[in-house]
Write a protein that holds these residues in place. Sequence first.
Motif, PDB file in Angstrom:
ATOM      1  N   ASN A 403       0.842  -1.199   0.000  1.00 40.14           N
ATOM      2  CA  ASN A 403       0.000   0.000   0.000  1.00 40.14           C
ATOM      3  C   ASN A 403       0.876   1.248   0.000  1.00 40.14           C
ATOM      4  OD1 ASN A 403      -2.457  -1.447   0.125  1.00 40.14           O
ATOM      5  ND2 ASN A 403      -2.193  -1.724   2.326  1.00 40.14           N
ATOM      6  N   ALA A 404       0.340   2.307  -0.571  1.00 39.77           N
ATOM      7  CA  ALA A 404       1.078   3.575  -0.635  1.00 39.77           C
ATOM      8  C   ALA A 404       0.162   4.725  -0.270  1.00 39.77           C
ATOM      9  CB  ALA A 404       1.653   3.781  -2.033  1.00 39.77           C
ATOM     10  N   LEU A 405       0.662   5.633   0.572  1.00 40.53           N
ATOM     11  CA  LEU A 405      -0.059   6.850   0.934  1.00 40.53           C
ATOM     12  C   LEU A 405       0.651   8.034   0.302  1.00 40.53           C
ATOM     13  CD1 LEU A 405      -1.908   8.758   2.567  1.00 40.53           C
ATOM     14  CD2 LEU A 405      -0.410   8.393   4.548  1.00 40.53           C
ATOM     15  N   MET A 406      -0.090   8.810  -0.496  1.00 40.93           N
ATOM     16  CA  MET A 406       0.440  10.035  -1.096  1.00 40.93           C
ATOM     17  C   MET A 406      -0.301  11.205  -0.464  1.00 40.93           C
ATOM     18  SD  MET A 406       0.676   8.858  -5.109  1.00 40.93           S
ATOM     19  CE  MET A 406       1.443  10.403  -5.581  1.00 40.93           C
ATOM     20  N   THR A 407       0.435  12.055   0.226  1.00 43.15           N
ATOM     21  CA  THR A 407      -0.187  13.191   0.906  1.00 43.15           C
ATOM     22  C   THR A 407      -0.276  14.387  -0.028  1.00 43.15           C
ATOM     23  OG1 THR A 407       1.879  14.133   1.771  1.00 43.15           O
ATOM     24  CG2 THR A 407       0.837  12.363   3.054  1.00 43.15           C
ATOM     25  N   ASP A 408      -1.146  15.313   0.331  1.00 41.88           N
ATOM     26  CA  ASP A 408      -1.337  16.485  -0.512  1.00 41.88           C
ATOM     27  C   ASP A 408      -0.115  17.393  -0.558  1.00 41.88           C
ATOM     28  OD1 ASP A 408      -3.848  15.544  -0.991  1.00 41.88           O
ATOM     29  OD2 ASP A 408      -4.908  17.010   0.266  1.00 41.88           O
ATOM     30  N   ASP A 409       0.783  17.255   0.425  1.00 42.42           N
ATOM     31  CA  ASP A 409       1.980  18.106   0.419  1.00 42.42           C
ATOM     32  C   ASP A 409       3.201  17.389  -0.157  1.00 42.42           C
ATOM     33  OD1 ASP A 409       2.508  16.339   2.426  1.00 42.42           O
ATOM     34  OD2 ASP A 409       3.015  17.831   3.952  1.00 42.42           O
ATOM     35  N   GLY A 410       2.957  16.295  -0.888  1.00 43.69           N
ATOM     36  CA  GLY A 410       4.047  15.673  -1.633  1.00 43.69           C
ATOM     37  C   GLY A 410       4.810  14.585  -0.940  1.00 43.69           C
ATOM     38  N   GLN A 411       4.346  14.108   0.214  1.00 43.68           N
ATOM     39  CA  GLN A 411       5.016  13.019   0.909  1.00 43.68           C
ATOM     40  C   GLN A 411       4.468  11.671   0.417  1.00 43.68           C
ATOM     41  OE1 GLN A 411       7.442  14.067   3.391  1.00 43.68           O
ATOM     42  NE2 GLN A 411       6.927  15.931   2.261  1.00 43.68           N
ATOM     43  N   VAL A 412       5.319  10.660   0.434  1.00 42.50           N
ATOM     44  CA  VAL A 412       4.897   9.315   0.012  1.00 42.50           C
ATOM     45  C   VAL A 412       5.341   8.318   1.073  1.00 42.50           C
ATOM     46  CG1 VAL A 412       5.069   7.526  -1.755  1.00 42.50           C
ATOM     47  CG2 VAL A 412       5.112   9.924  -2.428  1.00 42.50           C
ATOM     48  N   TYR A 413       4.414   7.440   1.473  1.00 39.86           N
ATOM     49  CA  TYR A 413       4.691   6.381   2.440  1.00 39.86           C
ATOM     50  C   TYR A 413       4.306   5.048   1.803  1.00 39.86           C
ATOM     51  CZ  TYR A 413       4.705  10.371   5.627  1.00 39.86           C
ATOM     52  OH  TYR A 413       4.974  11.588   6.230  1.00 39.86           O
ATOM     53  N   VAL A 414       5.260   4.107   1.759  1.00 36.11           N
ATOM     54  CA  VAL A 414       5.031   2.841   1.078  1.00 36.11           C
ATOM     55  C   VAL A 414       5.446   1.692   1.981  1.00 36.11           C
ATOM     56  CG1 VAL A 414       5.534   1.455  -0.968  1.00 36.11           C
ATOM     57  CG2 VAL A 414       5.540   3.944  -1.144  1.00 36.11           C
ATOM     58  N   GLY A 415       4.628   0.633   2.016  1.00 31.80           N
ATOM     59  CA  GLY A 415       5.009  -0.533   2.804  1.00 31.80           C
ATOM     60  C   GLY A 415       4.028  -1.672   2.645  1.00 31.80           C
ATOM     61  N   ALA A 416       4.446  -2.874   3.062  1.00 28.72           N
ATOM     62  CA  ALA A 416       3.563  -4.044   3.080  1.00 28.72           C
ATOM     63  C   ALA A 416       2.790  -4.017   4.392  1.00 28.72           C
ATOM     64  CB  ALA A 416       4.377  -5.329   2.943  1.00 28.72           C
ATOM     65  N   VAL A 417       2.030  -2.927   4.559  1.00 28.71           N
ATOM     66  CA  VAL A 417       1.279  -2.696   5.793  1.00 28.71           C
ATOM     67  C   VAL A 417      -0.127  -2.237   5.444  1.00 28.71           C
ATOM     68  CG1 VAL A 417       3.350  -2.106   7.116  1.00 28.71           C
ATOM     69  CG2 VAL A 417       2.069  -0.296   5.958  1.00 28.71           C
ATOM     70  N   THR A 418      -1.015  -2.256   6.431  1.00 29.76           N
ATOM     71  CA  THR A 418      -2.391  -1.853   6.232  1.00 29.76           C
ATOM     72  C   THR A 418      -2.506  -0.344   6.077  1.00 29.76           C
ATOM     73  OG1 THR A 418      -2.769  -1.639   8.603  1.00 29.76           O
ATOM     74  CG2 THR A 418      -3.175  -3.810   7.609  1.00 29.76           C
ATOM     75  N   LYS A 419      -3.698   0.089   5.656  1.00 25.72           N
ATOM     76  CA  LYS A 419      -3.948   1.524   5.510  1.00 25.72           C
ATOM     77  C   LYS A 419      -3.774   2.247   6.839  1.00 25.72           C
ATOM     78  CE  LYS A 419      -8.211   2.883   4.888  1.00 25.72           C
ATOM     79  NZ  LYS A 419      -9.521   3.164   4.213  1.00 25.72           N
ATOM     80  N   ASP A 420      -4.287   1.664   7.920  1.00 28.55           N
ATOM     81  CA  ASP A 420      -4.163   2.297   9.239  1.00 28.55           C
ATOM     82  C   ASP A 420      -2.701   2.433   9.647  1.00 28.55           C
ATOM     83  OD1 ASP A 420      -6.887   2.472   9.412  1.00 28.55           O
ATOM     84  OD2 ASP A 420      -7.136   0.698  10.669  1.00 28.55           O
ATOM     85  N   ALA A 421      -1.875   1.428   9.307  1.00 27.43           N
ATOM     86  CA  ALA A 421      -0.454   1.485   9.649  1.00 27.43           C
ATOM     87  C   ALA A 421       0.257   2.589   8.863  1.00 27.43           C
ATOM     88  CB  ALA A 421       0.210   0.141   9.383  1.00 27.43           C
ATOM     89  N   LEU A 422      -0.167   2.820   7.626  1.00 29.47           N
ATOM     90  CA  LEU A 422       0.413   3.915   6.835  1.00 29.47           C
ATOM     91  C   LEU A 422       0.078   5.266   7.447  1.00 29.47           C
ATOM     92  CD1 LEU A 422      -0.103   2.912   3.084  1.00 29.47           C
ATOM     93  CD2 LEU A 422       2.050   3.081   4.323  1.00 29.47           C
ATOM     94  N   VAL A 423      -1.189   5.432   7.820  1.00 29.14           N
ATOM     95  CA  VAL A 423      -1.612   6.693   8.430  1.00 29.14           C
ATOM     96  C   VAL A 423      -0.852   6.918   9.741  1.00 29.14           C
ATOM     97  CG1 VAL A 423      -3.549   7.905   9.506  1.00 29.14           C
ATOM     98  CG2 VAL A 423      -3.891   6.661   7.355  1.00 29.14           C
ATOM     99  N   LYS A 424      -0.673   5.882  10.532  1.00 32.34           N
ATOM    100  CA  LYS A 424       0.066   5.983  11.784  1.00 32.34           C
ATOM    101  C   LYS A 424       1.511   6.413  11.521  1.00 32.34           C
ATOM    102  CE  LYS A 424       1.549   3.317  15.816  1.00 32.34           C
ATOM    103  NZ  LYS A 424       1.555   1.975  16.482  1.00 32.34           N
ATOM    104  N   ALA A 425       2.145   5.818  10.484  1.00 29.88           N
ATOM    105  CA  ALA A 425       3.525   6.170  10.150  1.00 29.88           C
ATOM    106  C   ALA A 425       3.613   7.629   9.703  1.00 29.88           C
ATOM    107  CB  ALA A 425       4.046   5.248   9.055  1.00 29.88           C
ATOM    108  N   ALA A 426       2.634   8.078   8.909  1.00 30.21           N
ATOM    109  CA  ALA A 426       2.640   9.467   8.439  1.00 30.21           C
ATOM    110  C   ALA A 426       2.466  10.419   9.614  1.00 30.21           C
ATOM    111  CB  ALA A 426       1.530   9.665   7.417  1.00 30.21           C
ATOM    112  N   ASN A 427       1.621  10.058  10.577  1.00 30.48           N
ATOM    113  CA  ASN A 427       1.431  10.906  11.753  1.00 30.48           C
ATOM    114  C   ASN A 427       2.710  10.978  12.594  1.00 30.48           C
ATOM    115  OD1 ASN A 427      -1.238  11.580  11.201  1.00 30.48           O
ATOM    116  ND2 ASN A 427      -2.054   9.803  12.321  1.00 30.48           N
ATOM    117  N   GLU A 428       3.400   9.830  12.713  1.00 30.28           N
ATOM    118  CA  GLU A 428       4.640   9.805  13.486  1.00 30.28           C
ATOM    119  C   GLU A 428       5.733  10.635  12.832  1.00 30.28           C
ATOM    120  OE1 GLU A 428       5.609   5.712  13.919  1.00 30.28           O
ATOM    121  OE2 GLU A 428       4.119   5.334  15.488  1.00 30.28           O
ATOM    122  N   ALA A 429       5.712  10.668  11.511  1.00 33.51           N
ATOM    123  CA  ALA A 429       6.723  11.447  10.776  1.00 33.51           C
ATOM    124  C   ALA A 429       6.577  12.931  11.058  1.00 33.51           C
ATOM    125  CB  ALA A 429       6.620  11.171   9.285  1.00 33.51           C
ATOM    126  N   LYS A 430       5.389  13.348  11.414  1.00 32.70           N
ATOM    127  CA  LYS A 430       5.150  14.764  11.730  1.00 32.70           C
ATOM    128  C   LYS A 430       5.622  15.089  13.143  1.00 32.70           C
ATOM    129  CE  LYS A 430       3.370  16.269   7.922  1.00 32.70           C
ATOM    130  NZ  LYS A 430       4.030  17.299   7.134  1.00 32.70           N
TER     131      LYS A 430
END
Length: 430
Positions: A403-430
């Motif tokens: 799965n891949a998360l593309m944010t509106d400000d140009g960040q990309v998060y990719v992994g063999a993880v669930t959607k919730d895990a991607l959102v959690k990783a993006a929140n932690e990056a902030k």
Amino acid sequence: MAPNGNAHSTEPGEGEGTGAVRRRKAARYIVPVAVAGLAAATIGLVPAFAGSGDPDLPKITAQQLIEKIAASDTEQLSGSVKINTDLGLPSLDGLAGSLGGAAKGGQGGGGSADPQAKLMELASGSHTMRVAIDGQDRQKVSLVDKAAEYSMIHNGDEVWAYDSASNEAFHAKAPKGERDAGKGHGKHQKLPESMPTTPKAFAEQALKAAEKDTAVTVDGTTQVAGRDAYQLLIKPKQSGSTVGEIRVAVDSLTGTPLKFTLNPSSGGKAVVDVGFTKVDFAKPDASTFKFSPPKGAKVTEADDLKAQEGKQGKGAGPGEDFGKGLGMDFGKEFGKGGGDAKVIGEGWTSVLHLSGGADGAKKAPGAKQEKMPAEAQGLLDSLGDKVTGKFGEGRVFSTRIVNALMTDDGQVYVGAVTKDALVKAANEAK
């Protein structure tokens, strides 16, 4: 067929130094172990074409089975391989054909024989391959279709790809590292100190590394291509991974991995099913690796493509990527656009964070923002699921495993993880 469940280690022979023996051992078991490691990280296969019952083999522990894989000295084999891929994507055959056609018609393109376009087909559907391997210097892989065949051949310094449907060939020189492999007798080669030099040491290190995040067990026996095999079962302990389990079918005599299975945590059929339907461990005939373009074939030279693209300022072309095994460091390439790449988390739930040029452009003083055309924005919105969090807003694009998360400000998060895990990783990056 009398199975052999014991792993053997070789002591230095007369006239040999310990270092030479260690290098030989490492070279011997790196190939099968690398294959198993790749499967554990990305792909796998379902248990194979079992016979009337599971074979009765001597009991073996996970450590002993990993030792057996590591101690395998298989350098020659040939056979047929069946690949079934279900990533939850539409068939890419048409897209691959379009890319091949564009390459064919475009300046500097590799034509329909260009592996970059052809191998996209393996990302979906069912395919049959014939393979032959004779050490590091000779390999051949052929994709067999109903009315055509596509082959990639590595023979010493030469690398060829040929598409019988279009009668087009692609030619490159093997990368220098491959051409020089094994020619220096290890004189100037030095193994990393942390690298295990015996099968037992490798198995112990692998199991130790897996203790925290992974459960590794032997889950019975099976038959693959008529050969008795043990099944190594690998299961993530962490929640949030899209990987449910991985199975590696290991030949009971040679220790060669014959099949890999990756089952998703969401259930259903395997994501990728790849394994031998026929296998022969005899040395392939030398003629198997000989190739000359048929009369009238259009031949594209990788060196010519590279020269053309150098003049046009396009950087490395298909020939270079083909010679390097069709791989690229996505994080590194992304970083060329002014971004950065880092890993968030660890183990099965690790996420690659790509901070790209788009974000940098938005933050640059006076930077002009390019607005995406409405049609393109509409298509993008229809493909992904909109998500929000501390990171802002974005969209998650999903397959059955990656799965891949593309944010509106140009960040990309990719992994063999669930959607919730991607959102959690993006929140932690902030």
